[in-house]
Design an enzyme around this catalytic site. Structure first.
Site, short mmCIF file in Angstrom:
data_model
loop_
_atom_site.label_atom_id
_atom_site.label_comp_id
_atom_site.label_asym_id
_atom_site.label_seq_id
_atom_site.Cartn_x
_atom_site.Cartn_y
_atom_site.Cartn_z
N LEU A 160 -12.22 4.96 7.87
CA LEU A 160 -12.46 4.21 9.11
C LEU A 160 -13.83 3.54 9.16
CD1 LEU A 160 -10.76 6.57 11.72
CD2 LEU A 160 -9.76 4.72 10.38
N GLN A 161 -14.73 3.93 8.27
CA GLN A 161 -16.06 3.33 8.21
C GLN A 161 -15.98 1.86 7.80
OE1 GLN A 161 -16.81 2.91 4.79
NE2 GLN A 161 -19.04 3.04 4.48
N ARG A 162 -14.85 1.44 7.23
CA ARG A 162 -14.73 0.04 6.79
C ARG A 162 -13.33 -0.55 6.96
NH1 ARG A 162 -14.42 3.73 3.34
NH2 ARG A 162 -12.89 3.75 1.68
N ASP B 232 -8.57 -1.69 -5.60
CA ASP B 232 -9.85 -1.06 -5.88
C ASP B 232 -9.88 -0.44 -7.28
OD1 ASP B 232 -8.09 0.96 -5.58
OD2 ASP B 232 -9.25 2.11 -4.13
N ASN B 233 -8.95 -0.88 -8.14
CA ASN B 233 -8.97 -0.30 -9.49
C ASN B 233 -8.56 -1.36 -10.51
OD1 ASN B 233 -5.92 0.04 -10.24
ND2 ASN B 233 -6.12 0.65 -8.10
N ASP C 41 0.87 -1.18 0.00
CA ASP C 41 0.00 0.00 0.00
C ASP C 41 0.90 1.23 0.00
OD1 ASP C 41 -3.31 0.13 1.14
OD2 ASP C 41 -2.22 1.91 0.48
N CYS D 15 -17.07 17.76 -10.07
CA CYS D 15 -17.87 16.75 -9.37
C CYS D 15 -17.14 16.45 -8.06
CB CYS D 15 -18.08 15.51 -10.22
SG CYS D 15 -16.56 14.62 -10.61
N CYS E 205 -15.51 3.13 -5.11
CA CYS E 205 -16.20 3.28 -3.83
C CYS E 205 -16.36 4.74 -3.44
CB CYS E 205 -15.45 2.55 -2.73
SG CYS E 205 -15.70 0.78 -2.82
#
Ligand code: ZN
Length: 401
Positions: A94-96, A153-154, A85, A359, A212
């Protein structure tokens, strides 16, 4: 029937960890106690636990999927755990991403992960690869491991990890999540299944698939998918059960429904097929169109936008996010036209005016700029990094989400 059972048992009982490495492994008195719930199962015993201790697993990403995967692999006693990473812990993680805590905000994800994993199990080795997995480093990094858990995630990283695992003959445990749904499978052509490219020979157009950060994800969802990936890793290491090779499990959290899809190898696959044409990593950013070298979309930075505002230049700022996002945070003076409405509301826009479109992170607005250019708008620019970058670099009072 009995013979078939024996053959199947024999076929299943092949661990991906080399037996020579397992033979040299012992378990201390403390380890026997720590792993006692494993050892008393006839499918695992001390032999299976030694395989876990001898095993080397690489987690690509210490985020949503990597968090539960790394935690349970550490708890299970996988002897060497590698993590790749390059990111830092952010409040929105931190939500996941349960590897990290509130006290870790701003720290490197890998350092935060190492501390947490050593707290769970001080006996294991944690190897940190603080970098973005790339065509230059992936072959070398993957070479040291028996199993790869892909928590990326990609698409660029997914194709890269797939390809290097096929080259190295290592199982690649795939997982992906989207809002309330997730899926997992084991790519292992060397064990008879397909690879990622067999299913998806071409990546999707970059603007067609929100990540996400754009689409959202229920925090617990990567927990479930990451744990399914971990179960597959443990099965491959211990050599038990039926691995998810040639099968993809899809989970729908809202319906609480698991569906299984059969997967087939593509004999024409360019990496694992009968006549492969790819033998080394390629340029994945270019392959997936992730690089913004599309000259048809002129871009402007948040600093340039601030300069234009301060200089009172004439321009119109268009926000193509959804109304609920506009409620959370907005840039003063922006006009809200959600991306899905932009073509039907195109008459509201002044063709003579300079238009700057933004956006959340810059991807939807990039698509909006393309659409507007196709409709003949000549002077339209994409705000790079979106309102997220505006909050980071220009106005920290604009909430991040
Ligand atoms: Zn393939």
């Amino acid at each position: 029937m009995a013979l078939r059972a024996v053959l199947a048992y024999g076929a299943m009982h092949k661990s991906v960890v080399a037996q020579e490495r397992v033979s040299g492994i012992g378990l201390t008195k403390e380890e026997l106690q720590r792993y006692s719930r494993h050892l008393i199962m006839p499918e695992v015993t001390t032999e299976g636990q030694k395989r876990l201790k001898a095993a080397r697993v690489l987690c690509i990403g210490a985020g949503g999927l990597g968090s539960p995967a790394a935690l349970y692999l550490a708890a299970a006693g996988v002897g060497r755990l590698g993590l790749v990473d390059f990111d830092r812990v952010d409040l929105t993680n931190l939500q996941r991403q349960i590897l990290h805590g509130t006290k870790d905000i701003g720290r490197s994800k890998l350092e935060s992960a190492r501390d947490r994993l050593h707290d769970t199990n001080p006996d294991i080795e944690v190897e940190l690869h603080e970098c973005r997995l790339s065509s230059e480093n992936a072959v070398k990094i993957v070479a040291d491991y028996d199993v790869i858990v892909d928590g990326s995630d990609n698409f660029a990283t997914r194709y890269l990890s797939n390809d290097v695992c096929v080259f190295a003959g290592k199982p690649n445990i795939y997982g992906s999540v989207f809002r309330f749904e997730g899926q997992t499978t084991v790519f292992a052509p060397q064990l008879g299944g397909p690879c990622y490219r067999c299913l998806f020979p071409e990546p999707p157009p970059p603007e067609s698939v929100p990540n996400c950060a754009q689409a959202g994800v229920l925090g617990v969802l990567p927990g479930i998918i990451g744990m399914l990936q971990t179960i597959e890793a443990i099965k491959l290491i211990v050599g038990i059960g039926e691995p998810l090779i040639g099968r993809l499990v899809h989970f729908d959290a809202l319906k609480v429904q698991f569906r299984e899809l059969k997967l087939r190898r593509d004999p024409q696959c360019p990496v694992c097929g009968e006549n492969p044409t790819i033998f080394a990593p390629i340029d994945y950013d270019q392959f997936c169109g992730a690089r913004n070298d599309d000259a048809s979309v002129p871009a402007i930075s948040v600093q340039e936008l601030k300069g234009k505002m301060d200089a009172r230049d004439a321009f119109e700022l268009i926000d193509v996010r959804e109304p609920f996002e506009f409620e959370i945070a907005r840039i003063d003076g922006a006009k809200l036209i959600p991306l899905g409405e932009i073509l039907e509301r195109v008459e509201e826009l002044d063709r003579e005016q300079t238009l700057i479109v933004h956006c959340h992170s810059g991807r939807r607005s990039e698509q909006a700029v393309r659409l507007l250019k196709q409709r003949g708008f000549a002077n339209v620019h994409n705000l790079e990094g979106g309102i997220d970058a505006w909050s980071d670099f220009i106005d920290p009072t604009v909430p991040k989400y």
